[in-house]
Each structure stands twice: as structure tokens, then as C-alpha cells.
Scaffold this active site. Structure first.
Site, PDB file in Angstrom:
ATOM      1  N   ASP A   1      -2.241   2.192  -4.504  1.00 57.49           N
ATOM      2  CA  ASP A   1      -3.464   2.619  -3.830  1.00 57.49           C
ATOM      3  C   ASP A   1      -4.552   1.561  -4.003  1.00 57.49           C
ATOM      4  OD1 ASP A   1      -2.347   5.025  -3.017  1.00 57.49           O
ATOM      5  OD2 ASP A   1      -2.921   6.053  -4.877  1.00 57.49           O
TER       6      ASP A   1
ATOM      7  N   HIS B   1       0.819  -1.218   0.000  1.00 59.63           N
ATOM      8  CA  HIS B   1       0.000   0.000   0.000  1.00 59.63           C
ATOM      9  C   HIS B   1       0.853   1.269   0.000  1.00 59.63           C
ATOM     10  CE1 HIS B   1      -3.675   2.011  -0.037  1.00 59.63           C
ATOM     11  NE2 HIS B   1      -4.124   1.815   1.189  1.00 59.63           N
TER      12      HIS B   1
END
Length: 507
Positions: A482, A478
């Protein structure tokens, strides 16, 4: 004085080659680094340069002969007018043993050496000896197996003869090019080798009561720490005490001295009866590396997993329709993995951050797809890489995956074949897994988990239909990917598999 021409290192897991062509003949003058002959392996062609200037003497390995790593190919005599070694009768007794004994340690003895271990790999652990001192061996017969943190390496006999010395015991760490033992090429075994002169008393007994020799490094460490063999629980074969066992015993002793009543123990206490029925086995270097890398992935990356499901109806129908023609033309079965590799390569072009990696404060975007395909082996999970998978055809992908999978299961993968991947696919479905969250393969930012295909009732155009469904899982970093990008990637994979024509139309 003569100079020996020997077979150079042939590459990871390649132990022999065939002499293809000699460019020189006995009596020819040669210059240093001038090409003498060409060797062929199953992968590459290797040129052998002259190690010194002079006159080519005796050619030991003729065209068509199979030779091992470091085997003697020929000799170079000093001076441009020197005659071939064969014609010098007075030198025959001197040269004959050399032609029989590559990598000689003196006389008719042949050294057993650690082969090349691969790029950036400088040491290995002696895993298993298949032979013992006094055993007669044939040329190229497997003598022992070494383990690195990635692959197992078999060491063949460089010559026929009798093993007279074993210098590196099981469990010992050896460097690339180190000496493992000695073979007497004449077949005459001397008196028992030093290792058979077992230590007496406590040194020769393991915790199991068997008479075995502890590892030399362990004996040295025990002597320095004032420990006896009985004070250390051996985890080697037949209870042999290894260096790591002594280190564990010393650490445990220090912990006990500093904290007689620790709040927590390394493992839950067990009864003496239960302990007697347990078996303690040291983790292999490969398993230790897997454990370390998986933990590093969890500690380093901000790892999340997103899920979806794919209807495999169209892929299965396409495969059933063309599998016979595919096999007839290409000589290989059409599987599901090539569809997934193609679908992922297609999706990675739209969501390039899943194919990228973080390097400090930089992001490196890969303009290629080197697809890692996780393969289960008897010793653990390895991830060979299909390079430039986005440029390959279906049959090219299937052929490469089959080749790498077989080499992985046989322990023949080289380090180079497991490095440089940009994205990974792991198929837990072959073991029956219905759902899982795969762990990233650092420094990659994404890994796709495939699962079992299972018939389930689905609503299709307002009607309930039985469809072959598979859950997909994308684990991603992450820090660079995204949520939107991760979901988009998985949706694109799903769309390509549910309508494979999209792959042909680049949609």
C-alpha cells in the site's frame, strides 16, 4: 579393458581445478564410487569417485597439477589383480593418446564440448569464435564465447593442438554438453574442414556481397521455404544469414500477401541513402531477456513509484572519518552502498511486504534479506544477489559487492548468483542520473533507485545551508504494498542515512 577417470563438472564459469590429494595409488584395488582423489577450485572442493570397480592404473594428473573440465585423471583396469597401466608396455601406444587428449573423439582427436551452463539453463548461442579451422591452439586458450539469457561463457581449449573442425557456427543455438568442434592433439591439421567448403553461388553470398557461409539451420529453412540467400537480409557477422533472418523474411512475405498495404510498418520508412548508412545488429540473448523481463514487469505488476530526498551530510562525514582505518583493517574501500544496503535491510523489517512476493493467490513473506545490487556491464544490466545481507557487516557487504561487480563485468557470474533476490537497489547516480523511476525486478515487490549526490540550498533550523542531497525513488507493486507502507519504507531509509547511529541502535 580400462575405464577412464575424468574431471567432473566444476560449476558455472569454473573451467579448471588443482589436484589436491590422491587417496589411491597405481595398483590399488578400488570399488565403484569409492573416492579416488580430491580437486580444489577457487570456490569449492570436489571429490572424484571411481566410475567402476577394478585396479587403479595410470595416474595422469599428479597432486599439484592443474586440470580442465573433463580432463583425464587416471585409468581403472579390470580385475582386482591388474597391474598399473604404466607397467603394461604393450598397452602404452593405446593409452598414451588418451592421456594427451581428454574427451577424445577417436585417435588423437579431442572434442570441444559445451560446458555446464548453470542450473535450469539448457542451451546457449555461439556468440564469437576466436579461432578458425587450421589454427594452432594452446591448452586452456579461449576458443569461443557462448551467450545464455544471463551470462557469457568462455570455452577454453581442452588440449593443445590444431582445430580441425568447427561444428557450431556463430549464431547457432547449442545444448549443454553438445559438441562444438574438434582439436587434433597431434597438431596435424587435415584438409580444410567441411565449413571451409563453402556453398557455391547464391548460398555463399550475403546481402553485402561478401562470400560467407549461412548458418546451416538457415539454409535448411530457406530450402524448405523456397528462398535464396539473396532473398533474405542477413544480420550475422559479415552479412551471414541466420535462422531468425529467414523466419523474419517468411513472416514479412506472409504479411505482405495477406495485407498488401498495411496501416503501420514495424519501423518508420527511411530513404535508401539513410538505410545504407545504418547498421543492423541482432540483440544478444541477454539484451532480449532484459527487454522481455522489463516489459513483463510493466504488464504484470501494478507498479507505482514514490519519491523522497536524503541529506547525505552525516553518511559522508562518517565515511570520511573512518575510510582510512576501514581500508587499513579490512583491505577494502568503504563506499556508500553498504550504508544503503544496511538502511534498506533495517526498513524491510518494519515494512515486510516490500520484501515479499505474490505467488498466485498467496503472499510469500521473506524472513531474510537477499539484496540484489544492479550492475551495469558492457552487455547489459545484471543483478547479482548479496545473500543474507541483513546479517552481514559493513566490510562484508562491501567485499561481496566488489566481488560480484567484478565478476559481472568480466561475464563470470553464475546463474545461482543472480537468482533468489528479495529486494533490489539500483544506483543510477554513478552515471549522473538525478531522478528516475526504476522498474521492478520480478517477482520482487520493491526496488530502490539511488541517484546523483548534488549540493543544493536547504533550509536547516531556519537557515539556508548548502547540503549534499540525493533523490530516492521506491518503485513498488501496489497489489501487495500500500501507499502507506511504501512511504514508510522510504522514510525509514531516509532517517537511517541522515542519522547512521540509528542503525547501530536498531531504531
Amino acid at each position: 579393458m580400462s575405464t577412464e577417470v575424468r574431471v567432473p563438472t566444476l560449476g558455472e564459469s569454473v573451467t579448471e581445478a588443482t589436484v589436491a590429494t590422491w587417496f589411491k595409488k597405481p595398483g590399488d584395488a578400488v570399488q565403484a564410487d569409492e573416492m579416488l582423489c580430491e580437486l580444489e577450485t577457487d570456490k569449492v572442493t570436489v571429490e572424484v569417485p571411481a566410475p567402476a570397480a577394478g585396479t587403479l592404473g595410470d595416474i595422469v594428473a599428479n597432486e599439484g597439477d592443474t586440470v580442465g573440465v573433463d580432463a583425464l585423471l587416471a585409468t581403472i583396469e579390470e580385475g582386482e589383480g591388474a597391474k598399473p597401466a604404466k607397467s603394461e608396455k604393450k598397452d602404452a601406444p593405446k593409452d598414451e593418446p588418451k592421456s594427451e587428449a581428454p574427451a577424445s573423439g577417436g585417435g588423437d582427436s579431442v572434442d570441444i564440448m559445451v560446458p555446464a551452463l548453470g542450473e535450469s539453463v539448457s542451451e546457449a548461442t555461439v556468440s564469437t569464435w576466436f579461432k578458425k579451422v587450421g589454427d594452432t591452439v594452446a591448452a586452456d586458450e579461449m576458443l569461443c564465447e557462448l551467450e545464455t539469457d544471463k551470462v557469457s561463457v568462455e570455452v577454453p581449449a581442452p588440449s593443445a593442438g590444431t582445430i580441425t573442425e568447427i561444428l557450431a557456427d556463430e549464431g547457432e543455438t547449442v545444448a549443454a554438453g553438445a559438441k562444438l568442434g574438434v582439436i587434433s592433439a597431434s597438431g596435424d591439421a587435415p584438409a580444410p574442414a567441411p565449413k571451409s567448403e563453402a556453398p557455391k553461388g547464391d548460398e555463399a553470398k550475403s546481402s553485402s556481397g561478401k562470400d560467407v557461409e549461412d548458418a546451416p539451420s538457415a539454409k535448411k529453412m530457406m530450402a524448405e521455404a523456397g528462398l535464396k540467400s539473396d532473398d533474405v537480409k542477413g544480420t550475422g557477422r559479415d552479412g551471414r544469414v541466420m535462422k531468425e533472418d529467414v523466419q523474419a523474411a517468411i513472416s514479412a512475405s506472409k504479411s505482405a500477401a495477406s495485407s498488401p498495404a498495411p496501416a503501420s510498418a514495424p519501423r518508420a520508412p527511411v530513404s535508401a541513402d539513410d538505410e545504407a548508412r545504418e547498421e543492423r545488429v541482432k540483440m544478444t540473448r541477454l539484451r532480449q531477456t532484459i527487454a522481455r523481463r522489463l516489459k513483463e514487469a510493466q504488464n504484470t505488476a501494478a507498479m507505482l513509484t514514490t519519491y523522497n530526498e536524503v541529506d547525505m551530510t552525516e553518511v559522508m562525514a562518517l565515511r570520511n572519518e573512518y575510510k582510512d582505518l576501514f581500508f587499513k583493517k579490512h583491505g577494502i574501500k568503504l563506499g556508500f552502498m553498504s550504508f544503503f544496503v544496511k538502511a534498506c535491510a533495517h526498513a524491510l523489517k518494519e515494512v515486510p511486504e516490500v520484501n515479499a512476493e505474490i505467488d498466485g493467490t498467496d503472499v510469500i513473506y521473506k524472513n531474510y534479506v537477499h539484496m540484489g545490487v544492479a550492475v551495469g556491464t558492457p552487455t547489459g544490466l545484471v543483478v547479482p544477489v548479496v545473500r543474507d545481507a541483513d546479517q552481514m557487516s559493513f566490510h562484508g557487504i562491501e567485499a561481496k559487492i566488489n566481488e560480484l561487480g567484478k565478476r559481472a563485468r568480466d561475464g563470470k557470474l553464475s546463474m545461482a548468483e543472480m537468482q533468489g533476490g528479495s529486494f533490489t537497489i539500483s544506483n543510477g547516480g554513478v552515471y549522473g542520473s538525478l531522478m528516475s523511476s526504476p522498474i521492478l525486478n520480478p517477482p520482487q515487490s520493491g526496488i530502490l533507485g539511488m541517484h546523483k549526490i548534488q549540493d543544493r540550498p536547504m533550509v536547516v533550523n531556519g537557515e539556508i545551508k548548502i547540503r549534499p542531497m540525493m533523490y530516492l525513488a521506491l518503485s513498488y507493486d501496489h497489489r501487495i504494498v500500500d501507499g502507506k507502507g511504501a512511504v514508510t519504507f522510504l522514510v525509514r531509509v531516509k532517517e537511517a542515512l541522515e542519522d547512521p547511529r540509528r542503525l547501530l541502535m536498531d531504531l
